[in-house]
Design a protein around this motif. Structure first.
Motif, PDB file in Angstrom:
ATOM      1  N   THR A  33       0.620  -1.174   0.148  1.00 17.61           N
ATOM      2  CA  THR A  33      -0.035   0.205  -0.004  1.00 17.61           C
ATOM      3  C   THR A  33       0.790   1.251  -0.151  1.00 17.61           C
ATOM      4  N   LEU A  34       0.421   2.342  -0.331  1.00 18.92           N
ATOM      5  CA  LEU A  34       1.073   3.595  -0.050  1.00 18.92           C
ATOM      6  C   LEU A  34       1.374   3.963   1.422  1.00 18.92           C
ATOM      7  N   ALA A  35       0.852   3.720   2.180  1.00 21.95           N
ATOM      8  CA  ALA A  35       1.161   3.516   3.626  1.00 21.95           C
ATOM      9  C   ALA A  35       2.541   3.034   3.758  1.00 21.95           C
ATOM     10  N   ALA A  36       2.438   1.568   3.318  1.00 15.80           N
ATOM     11  CA  ALA A  36       3.527   0.769   3.764  1.00 15.80           C
ATOM     12  C   ALA A  36       4.741   1.524   2.814  1.00 15.80           C
ATOM     13  N   ALA A  37       4.630   1.820   1.668  1.00 14.02           N
ATOM     14  CA  ALA A  37       5.568   2.419   0.752  1.00 14.02           C
ATOM     15  C   ALA A  37       6.428   3.535   1.482  1.00 14.02           C
ATOM     16  N   LEU A  38       5.400   4.641   2.046  1.00  8.54           N
ATOM     17  CA  LEU A  38       5.927   5.688   2.697  1.00  8.54           C
ATOM     18  C   LEU A  38       6.637   5.245   3.998  1.00  8.54           C
ATOM     19  N   LYS A  39       6.122   4.369   4.701  1.00  5.83           N
ATOM     20  CA  LYS A  39       6.846   3.768   5.844  1.00  5.83           C
ATOM     21  C   LYS A  39       8.336   3.205   5.575  1.00  5.83           C
ATOM     22  N   ASN A  40       8.239   2.409   4.595  1.00  2.75           N
ATOM     23  CA  ASN A  40       9.627   1.968   4.108  1.00  2.75           C
ATOM     24  C   ASN A  40      10.650   3.004   3.574  1.00  2.75           C
TER      25      ASN A  40
ATOM     26  N   PHE B 184      15.472   5.480   4.249  1.00  2.24           N
ATOM     27  CA  PHE B 184      15.933   6.595   3.532  1.00  2.24           C
ATOM     28  C   PHE B 184      17.289   7.023   3.733  1.00  2.24           C
ATOM     29  N   PRO B 185      17.750   6.708   4.984  1.00  2.00           N
ATOM     30  CA  PRO B 185      19.307   6.948   5.290  1.00  2.00           C
ATOM     31  C   PRO B 185      20.205   6.168   4.351  1.00  2.00           C
ATOM     32  N   ALA B 186      19.450   5.140   3.858  1.00  2.00           N
ATOM     33  CA  ALA B 186      20.450   4.171   3.022  1.00  2.00           C
ATOM     34  C   ALA B 186      20.751   4.798   1.589  1.00  2.00           C
ATOM     35  N   HIS B 187      19.769   5.484   1.297  1.00  2.00           N
ATOM     36  CA  HIS B 187      19.551   6.396   0.086  1.00  2.00           C
ATOM     37  C   HIS B 187      20.306   7.654  -0.001  1.00  2.00           C
ATOM     38  N   GLN B 188      20.279   8.271   1.050  1.00  2.00           N
ATOM     39  CA  GLN B 188      20.928   9.844   1.389  1.00  2.00           C
ATOM     40  C   GLN B 188      21.039  10.012   2.613  1.00  2.00           C
ATOM     41  N   GLY B 189      22.064  10.566   2.822  1.00  2.00           N
ATOM     42  CA  GLY B 189      22.516  10.968   4.228  1.00  2.00           C
ATOM     43  C   GLY B 189      22.172  12.720   4.613  1.00  2.00           C
TER      44      GLY B 189
ATOM     45  N   SER C 220      19.740  13.796   5.938  1.00  4.11           N
ATOM     46  CA  SER C 220      18.574  14.557   5.616  1.00  4.11           C
ATOM     47  C   SER C 220      17.425  13.964   6.165  1.00  4.11           C
ATOM     48  N   SER C 221      16.170  14.726   6.269  1.00  2.00           N
ATOM     49  CA  SER C 221      14.943  14.265   6.792  1.00  2.00           C
ATOM     50  C   SER C 221      13.899  13.988   5.660  1.00  2.00           C
ATOM     51  N   PHE C 222      13.133  12.685   5.848  1.00  2.00           N
ATOM     52  CA  PHE C 222      12.196  12.353   5.151  1.00  2.00           C
ATOM     53  C   PHE C 222      11.312  11.768   6.053  1.00  2.00           C
ATOM     54  N   GLY C 223       9.946  12.291   5.969  1.00  2.00           N
ATOM     55  CA  GLY C 223       9.000  11.431   6.805  1.00  2.00           C
ATOM     56  C   GLY C 223       7.496  12.222   6.702  1.00  2.00           C
ATOM     57  N   LEU C 224       6.561  11.769   7.500  1.00  2.00           N
ATOM     58  CA  LEU C 224       5.131  12.335   7.537  1.00  2.00           C
ATOM     59  C   LEU C 224       4.985  12.966   8.992  1.00  2.00           C
ATOM     60  N   PHE C 225       4.205  14.059   9.016  1.00  2.00           N
ATOM     61  CA  PHE C 225       3.718  14.206  10.159  1.00  2.00           C
ATOM     62  C   PHE C 225       2.303  14.756   9.971  1.00  2.00           C
ATOM     63  N   HIS C 226       1.542  14.764  11.143  1.00  2.00           N
ATOM     64  CA  HIS C 226       0.073  14.814  11.265  1.00  2.00           C
ATOM     65  C   HIS C 226      -0.488  16.189  11.431  1.00  2.00           C
ATOM     66  N   ASP C 227      -1.368  16.535  10.744  1.00  2.00           N
ATOM     67  CA  ASP C 227      -2.205  17.762  11.196  1.00  2.00           C
ATOM     68  C   ASP C 227      -3.650  17.457  10.915  1.00  2.00           C
ATOM     69  N   SER C 228      -4.481  17.036  12.055  1.00  2.00           N
ATOM     70  CA  SER C 228      -5.577  16.583  11.922  1.00  2.00           C
ATOM     71  C   SER C 228      -5.987  15.482  10.880  1.00  2.00           C
TER      72      SER C 228
END
Length: 348
Positions: free
Chosen positions: A102-109, A114-119, A121-129
Motif C-alpha cells: 500500500t501507499l502507507a507501507a511504501a512511505l513507511k519503508n 531513507f538513510p540508506a539512499h541519502q545521508g 537528510s530528513s524524510f517522513g510524515l507528520f500529522h495535522d488533523s
C-alpha cells in the motif's frame, strides 16, 4: 538553518546514491547544455553516474543541478527533472516503495530506509488533523545551495503517490523552504496544487485516506531481495563501528583464487573507492588489514577441519602457492599450518 556545530563541521560529508541522477545527462543535452562542463564544475565525472549504487557527495549532487540550471538558462531545471522521474529510477529505495502493498507501507519503508539512499537528510510524515504532510529537507548546513534538489525531490515523491493514486492525483498544498523565483505557475502546473515558498521545510499535504491506496506493482519477493541491502546500509550509517566488521565479512565471502579488490567490495556496498577509503580511515583500519584478518579467520576455520588439504586452503584464501600461505600463517601465529594441526588437540 543555524550555524554548523563543531561536530557537523568535522563529520564526513553526506552522500547520495547516483541513482538519484538517472537521466540527468540526457536532460542537459536536451536543453542544449554541455554535460562535461556542468559535471566538471560540480566536481563529478560522467563515469560517476554510470553505477546507480555509487555514492556521490550530496553537496556535489546538489551543485550538479544548480550548475545545470545556470548553464542551461532554465532556473526550474530540478523541477523539470523531478516531474518525469519514475520511482524505479531511484534504485533500491524506489523499488522498496513500489513493491510495497500500500501507499502507507511504501512511505513507511521509505522513511525507515531513507538513510540508506541519502545521508544527513530528513524524510517522513507528520500529522495535522485529517491532513498529513510529507516532509523532506537536507539537514547538513554545509550544503547551502539546494533549491534545485528540493524541487526535483518533491517531484520524485509526487510520482510515488501518482504511481498508487493515478496520474491525475494532486496534493492539497506544496511548500518549499527556498524563496520564490518569479511566478509559481509552472510549479502549480506540475503539482496541480497551490505553492508556498519561504517555509520551514519542503513538504506537501494530502488526505489521510490516500494512504489506503494499493500499490499496483506490489511484489513481496522483490521487496524481500531489496530490504537486506537497505538494512545493511542503514546499519552502517547508524553504527560506523560495525563498518569494518561488515567489510571483513564481505571479503570472506568473496575470497577465491585471488583476494577481492577494494573496488569490488566498494561496489557491493554501493560506495566509491574514495568513500570506502575515507570510512576505513575513520575506523583506523586499512583494506589490506581487513583482507589479512579475513584470511586468518578463515585459515583457522579450515585448519580445524582435518580433511581439508593445505593446498586447497591456500587456494580458498587467494594464495597462488602453499608456500605463500605458510609464510603468512607463520607471521600470524608463530607456527606453520602443519604444526598448528599437529599441536591442536581436538584435531588428533
Amino acid at each position: 538553518m543555524g550555524d554548523a556545530s563543531h561536530a557537523d563541521m568535522i563529520s564526513p560529508p553526506p552522500t547520495v546514491l547516483a541513482s538519484a541522477a538517472t537521466g540527468v545527462v540526457g536532460l542537459i543535452e536536451q536543453m542544449k547544455g554541455d554535460p562535461d562542463s556542468i559535471l566538471g564544475n560540480a566536481c563529478l565525472r560522467p563515469t560517476d553516474l554510470d553505477d546507480p549504487y555509487r555514492e556521490l557527495l550530496l553537496g556535489d549532487f546538489c551543485n550538479l543541478f544548480e550548475e545545470a540550471a545556470h548553464q542551461t538558462g532554465n532556473d526550474r531545471f530540478g523541477l523539470t527533472f523531478g516531474k518525469d522521474f519514475q520511482p524505479c529510477q531511484l534504485g533500491a529505495i524506489g523499488y522498496a516503495a513500489i513493491s510495497s502493498p500500500t501507499l502507507a507501507a511504501a512511505l513507511k519503508n521509505m522513511e525507515t530506509y531513507f538513510p540508506a539512499h541519502q545521508g544527513h537528510s530528513s524524510f517522513g510524515l507528520f500529522h495535522d488533523s485529517e491532513v498529513l504532510w510529507l516532509s523532506y529537507q537536507i539537514s547538513d548546513p554545509r550544503i547551502a545551495h539546494r533549491r534545485q534538489d528540493a524541487e526535483l525531490s518533491m517531484g520524485m515523491f509526487l510520482n510515488i503517490f501518482r504511481h498508487a493514486l493515478g496520474q491525475n492525483w494532486s496534493p492539497l498544498e506544496v511548500r518549499f523552504e527556498h524563496e520564490a523565483h518569479g511566478d509559481s505557475y509552472k510549479h502549480e502546473n506540475v503539482f496541480g496544487a497551490p505553492i508556498r515558498f519561504g517555509r520551514r521545510t519542503n513538504a506537501f499535504a494530502f488526505r489521510r485516506s490516500d494512504l489506503d491506496a494499493r500499490m499496483p506493482s506490489q511484489d513481496p519477493y522483490l521487496y524481500s531481495i531489496i530490504e537486506p541491502f537497505l538494512k545493511s546500509r542503514c546499519e552502517i550509517q547508524r553504527n560506523p563501528e560495525v563498518f569494518a566488521t561488515a567489510i571483513r565479512n564481505q571479503i570472506k565471502l568473496n575470497l577465491g583464487d585471488t583476494p577481492p579488490t577494494l573496488n569490488e567490495i566498494a561496489r557491493i556496498f554501493g560506495m566509491s573507492d574514495q568513500h570506502m577509503q575515507r570510512k576505513l580511515r575513520e575506523n583506523n583500519v586499512t583494506f589490506q588489514e581487513l583482507v589479512t584478518a579475513a584470511r586468518k579467520e578463515l585459515a583457522l576455520h579450515y585448519l580445524n577441519g582435518p580433511n581439508v588439504q593445505l593446498t586447497e586452503i591456500a587456494f580458498l584464501l587467494g594464495y597462488s602457492e602453499l608456500s605463500a600461505f605458510s609464510r603468512a600463517f607463520r607471521s600470524w601465529t608463530g607456527m606453520s599450518p602443519q604444526r598448528y594441526r599437529r599441536t591442536n588437540p581436538h584435531l588428533q
